[in-house]
Design a protein around this motif. Sequence first.
Motif, PDB file in Angstrom:
ATOM      1  N   VAL A 128     -12.507 -22.148 -55.496  1.00 32.40           N
ATOM      2  CA  VAL A 128     -11.532 -23.224 -55.502  1.00 32.40           C
ATOM      3  C   VAL A 128     -10.149 -22.620 -55.324  1.00 32.40           C
ATOM      4  CG1 VAL A 128     -12.933 -24.767 -56.867  1.00 32.40           C
ATOM      5  CG2 VAL A 128     -11.474 -23.143 -58.031  1.00 32.40           C
ATOM      6  N   ALA A 129      -9.124 -23.434 -55.463  1.00 30.22           N
ATOM      7  CA  ALA A 129      -7.772 -23.006 -55.134  1.00 30.22           C
ATOM      8  C   ALA A 129      -7.335 -21.762 -55.902  1.00 30.22           C
ATOM      9  CB  ALA A 129      -6.797 -24.148 -55.411  1.00 30.22           C
ATOM     10  N   LEU A 130      -7.753 -21.651 -57.144  1.00 29.93           N
ATOM     11  CA  LEU A 130      -7.320 -20.524 -57.950  1.00 29.93           C
ATOM     12  C   LEU A 130      -8.146 -19.270 -57.697  1.00 29.93           C
ATOM     13  CD1 LEU A 130      -6.632 -22.337 -61.338  1.00 29.93           C
ATOM     14  CD2 LEU A 130      -5.060 -21.843 -59.478  1.00 29.93           C
ATOM     15  N   LEU A 131      -9.170 -19.370 -56.876  1.00 31.90           N
ATOM     16  CA  LEU A 131     -10.028 -18.235 -56.543  1.00 31.90           C
ATOM     17  C   LEU A 131     -10.543 -17.542 -57.790  1.00 31.90           C
ATOM     18  CD1 LEU A 131      -8.054 -16.690 -53.548  1.00 31.90           C
ATOM     19  CD2 LEU A 131     -10.177 -17.947 -53.441  1.00 31.90           C
ATOM     20  N   GLY A 132     -10.834 -18.307 -58.813  1.00 31.48           N
ATOM     21  CA  GLY A 132     -11.279 -17.713 -60.060  1.00 31.48           C
ATOM     22  C   GLY A 132     -12.775 -17.729 -60.223  1.00 31.48           C
ATOM     23  N   THR A 133     -13.303 -16.757 -60.973  1.00 28.41           N
ATOM     24  CA  THR A 133     -14.706 -16.754 -61.353  1.00 28.41           C
ATOM     25  C   THR A 133     -14.779 -17.252 -62.780  1.00 28.41           C
ATOM     26  OG1 THR A 133     -15.188 -14.879 -59.936  1.00 28.41           O
ATOM     27  CG2 THR A 133     -16.764 -15.339 -61.681  1.00 28.41           C
ATOM     28  N   LEU A 134     -15.464 -18.359 -62.978  1.00 32.66           N
ATOM     29  CA  LEU A 134     -15.534 -18.954 -64.301  1.00 32.66           C
ATOM     30  C   LEU A 134     -16.736 -18.428 -65.044  1.00 32.66           C
ATOM     31  CD1 LEU A 134     -14.771 -22.643 -63.285  1.00 32.66           C
ATOM     32  CD2 LEU A 134     -13.171 -20.819 -63.843  1.00 32.66           C
ATOM     33  N   GLY A 135     -16.508 -17.753 -66.151  1.00 33.04           N
ATOM     34  CA  GLY A 135     -17.624 -17.246 -66.932  1.00 33.04           C
ATOM     35  C   GLY A 135     -18.115 -18.316 -67.875  1.00 33.04           C
ATOM     36  N   LEU A 136     -19.382 -18.644 -67.778  1.00 34.32           N
ATOM     37  CA  LEU A 136     -19.942 -19.683 -68.636  1.00 34.32           C
ATOM     38  C   LEU A 136     -20.977 -19.081 -69.566  1.00 34.32           C
ATOM     39  CD1 LEU A 136     -20.572 -22.556 -66.091  1.00 34.32           C
ATOM     40  CD2 LEU A 136     -18.549 -22.072 -67.427  1.00 34.32           C
ATOM     41  N   GLY A 137     -20.933 -19.473 -70.812  1.00 38.06           N
ATOM     42  CA  GLY A 137     -21.944 -19.018 -71.740  1.00 38.06           C
ATOM     43  C   GLY A 137     -23.132 -19.955 -71.708  1.00 38.06           C
ATOM     44  N   ALA A 138     -24.338 -19.394 -71.525  1.00 38.61           N
ATOM     45  CA  ALA A 138     -25.554 -20.203 -71.528  1.00 38.61           C
ATOM     46  C   ALA A 138     -26.516 -19.608 -72.527  1.00 38.61           C
ATOM     47  CB  ALA A 138     -26.185 -20.211 -70.140  1.00 38.61           C
ATOM     48  N   CYS A 139     -27.035 -20.423 -73.405  1.00 40.84           N
ATOM     49  CA  CYS A 139     -27.948 -19.924 -74.415  1.00 40.84           C
ATOM     50  C   CYS A 139     -29.301 -19.620 -73.800  1.00 40.84           C
ATOM     51  CB  CYS A 139     -28.128 -20.963 -75.523  1.00 40.84           C
ATOM     52  SG  CYS A 139     -26.607 -21.332 -76.420  1.00 40.84           S
ATOM     53  N   SER A 140     -30.114 -18.919 -74.537  1.00 35.99           N
ATOM     54  CA  SER A 140     -31.482 -18.672 -74.089  1.00 35.99           C
ATOM     55  C   SER A 140     -32.173 -20.014 -73.972  1.00 35.99           C
ATOM     56  CB  SER A 140     -32.223 -17.799 -75.106  1.00 35.99           C
ATOM     57  OG  SER A 140     -32.377 -18.505 -76.319  1.00 35.99           O
ATOM     58  N   LYS A 141     -33.290 -20.054 -73.235  1.00 35.04           N
ATOM     59  CA  LYS A 141     -33.932 -21.336 -72.954  1.00 35.04           C
ATOM     60  C   LYS A 141     -34.301 -22.083 -74.234  1.00 35.04           C
ATOM     61  CE  LYS A 141     -37.288 -23.443 -69.908  1.00 35.04           C
ATOM     62  NZ  LYS A 141     -38.302 -23.228 -68.877  1.00 35.04           N
ATOM     63  N   THR A 142     -34.808 -21.375 -75.233  1.00 32.46           N
ATOM     64  CA  THR A 142     -35.204 -22.040 -76.465  1.00 32.46           C
ATOM     65  C   THR A 142     -34.006 -22.670 -77.146  1.00 32.46           C
ATOM     66  OG1 THR A 142     -37.019 -20.484 -76.781  1.00 32.46           O
ATOM     67  CG2 THR A 142     -36.294 -21.722 -78.710  1.00 32.46           C
ATOM     68  N   GLN A 143     -32.882 -21.888 -77.227  1.00 33.42           N
ATOM     69  CA  GLN A 143     -31.681 -22.408 -77.855  1.00 33.42           C
ATOM     70  C   GLN A 143     -31.105 -23.557 -77.050  1.00 33.42           C
ATOM     71  OE1 GLN A 143     -29.736 -18.559 -77.809  1.00 33.42           O
ATOM     72  NE2 GLN A 143     -29.725 -18.512 -80.042  1.00 33.42           N
ATOM     73  N   ASN A 182     -10.447 -30.234 -49.365  1.00 32.16           N
ATOM     74  CA  ASN A 182     -11.375 -29.263 -49.940  1.00 32.16           C
ATOM     75  C   ASN A 182     -11.808 -28.185 -48.946  1.00 32.16           C
ATOM     76  OD1 ASN A 182     -11.363 -30.587 -52.385  1.00 32.16           O
ATOM     77  ND2 ASN A 182     -13.387 -31.514 -52.151  1.00 32.16           N
ATOM     78  N   GLN A 183     -11.399 -28.278 -47.698  1.00 33.12           N
ATOM     79  CA  GLN A 183     -11.938 -27.381 -46.675  1.00 33.12           C
ATOM     80  C   GLN A 183     -11.628 -25.914 -46.935  1.00 33.12           C
ATOM     81  OE1 GLN A 183     -14.182 -28.302 -44.413  1.00 33.12           O
ATOM     82  NE2 GLN A 183     -14.013 -30.280 -45.466  1.00 33.12           N
ATOM     83  N   ASP A 184     -10.426 -25.617 -47.432  1.00 34.01           N
ATOM     84  CA  ASP A 184     -10.106 -24.226 -47.731  1.00 34.01           C
ATOM     85  C   ASP A 184     -11.018 -23.676 -48.825  1.00 34.01           C
ATOM     86  OD1 ASP A 184      -8.121 -24.111 -45.846  1.00 34.01           O
ATOM     87  OD2 ASP A 184      -6.461 -24.373 -47.253  1.00 34.01           O
ATOM     88  N   ALA A 185     -11.265 -24.506 -49.845  1.00 34.80           N
ATOM     89  CA  ALA A 185     -12.120 -24.072 -50.947  1.00 34.80           C
ATOM     90  C   ALA A 185     -13.552 -23.864 -50.468  1.00 34.80           C
ATOM     91  CB  ALA A 185     -12.091 -25.103 -52.080  1.00 34.80           C
ATOM     92  N   ILE A 186     -14.032 -24.739 -49.588  1.00 34.84           N
ATOM     93  CA  ILE A 186     -15.382 -24.592 -49.048  1.00 34.84           C
ATOM     94  C   ILE A 186     -15.480 -23.318 -48.229  1.00 34.84           C
ATOM     95  CG2 ILE A 186     -17.100 -25.579 -47.481  1.00 34.84           C
ATOM     96  CD1 ILE A 186     -16.021 -28.359 -48.310  1.00 34.84           C
ATOM     97  N   SER A 187     -14.446 -23.017 -47.470  1.00 30.45           N
ATOM     98  CA  SER A 187     -14.432 -21.779 -46.674  1.00 30.45           C
ATOM     99  C   SER A 187     -14.499 -20.552 -47.577  1.00 30.45           C
ATOM    100  CB  SER A 187     -13.171 -21.717 -45.806  1.00 30.45           C
ATOM    101  OG  SER A 187     -13.181 -22.734 -44.831  1.00 30.45           O
ATOM    102  N   ARG A 188     -13.820 -20.631 -48.716  1.00 33.28           N
ATOM    103  CA  ARG A 188     -13.842 -19.483 -49.622  1.00 33.28           C
ATOM    104  C   ARG A 188     -15.217 -19.286 -50.254  1.00 33.28           C
ATOM    105  NH1 ARG A 188      -8.471 -21.208 -50.418  1.00 33.28           N
ATOM    106  NH2 ARG A 188      -8.943 -22.566 -52.180  1.00 33.28           N
ATOM    107  N   VAL A 189     -15.859 -20.381 -50.673  1.00 32.92           N
ATOM    108  CA  VAL A 189     -17.181 -20.209 -51.262  1.00 32.92           C
ATOM    109  C   VAL A 189     -18.187 -19.790 -50.189  1.00 32.92           C
ATOM    110  CG1 VAL A 189     -18.139 -22.549 -51.079  1.00 32.92           C
ATOM    111  CG2 VAL A 189     -18.744 -21.143 -53.019  1.00 32.92           C
ATOM    112  N   GLN A 190     -17.974 -20.255 -48.948  1.00 35.01           N
ATOM    113  CA  GLN A 190     -18.829 -19.800 -47.852  1.00 35.01           C
ATOM    114  C   GLN A 190     -18.709 -18.285 -47.696  1.00 35.01           C
ATOM    115  OE1 GLN A 190     -20.820 -21.863 -45.113  1.00 35.01           O
ATOM    116  NE2 GLN A 190     -21.654 -19.862 -45.673  1.00 35.01           N
ATOM    117  N   GLY A 191     -17.489 -17.786 -47.764  1.00 35.24           N
ATOM    118  CA  GLY A 191     -17.284 -16.347 -47.659  1.00 35.24           C
ATOM    119  C   GLY A 191     -17.927 -15.585 -48.799  1.00 35.24           C
ATOM    120  N   GLN A 192     -17.862 -16.136 -50.003  1.00 37.43           N
ATOM    121  CA  GLN A 192     -18.464 -15.472 -51.159  1.00 37.43           C
ATOM    122  C   GLN A 192     -19.982 -15.391 -51.024  1.00 37.43           C
ATOM    123  OE1 GLN A 192     -17.006 -17.754 -54.488  1.00 37.43           O
ATOM    124  NE2 GLN A 192     -15.129 -16.562 -54.648  1.00 37.43           N
TER     125      GLN A 192
END
Length: 220
Positions: free
Chosen positions: A10-25, A136-146
């Motif tokens: 997206v515009a900020l070119l950031g990687t968002l770290g998300l916490g995800a619990c184990s499947k049971t949790q 949104n086209q610039d953001a789509i281009s960036r994720v395409q590149g990633q």
Amino acid sequence: MRKFFFVAAVALLGTLGLGACSKTQSEATTTQSKATRPTTADVDAAVKACQAKHPAAVAPASAASAASSAATGASPSSAPSLQGAGDSSQDNPCERATISASVWQPYMQQVVTDNMGDITSQPYAYFVPSGKYPENQDAISRVQGQINDMVTATVLPGNLVAAGGPDSATTAQVLENAFKQAAPGSFKGVTVLFIGDKADEAAARAAIDPSGATFKFAQM
């Protein structure tokens, strides 16, 4: 706790770290509060709320849009954003792609976690903004590149790659474009999760199958 990165181009070119619990949790948590799929109205409301809090950040983007419209003779509402990396739009926290990624984050995290299966490695999860909005086209281009970079670098067996967003057709197209570059069999042992609509499943599968990846579909 199992953690993974939710990559939002997206515009900020950031990687968002998300916490995800184990499947049971996670299962124990989602039985109490399960994230629902966001709507366009949800994103619209979040954009308006952001603009109310950051009027100064909105002004430069509006001025640039008006200048572009004057140069092309198009109305401000129909002119696509031509601003690229380093332009004032990059500092606008209220860009639609940025807000959309934030609004969709809990739901996308849940879908990816629910489809991890026995995979314990940190997955590569990509959010693809909707292609229905010219801005949104610039953001789509960036994720395409990633995703292109991820495909050409390949991923080790035992990992999961996931991609999804509000517009299933755009997500499928991004995956198709990226996996054209994959060497045959280069993704053997890797699971690729397409989060979208059934109508786009076949096209995404056809693009990914030659790589040797295990294709997985989740209804958006």
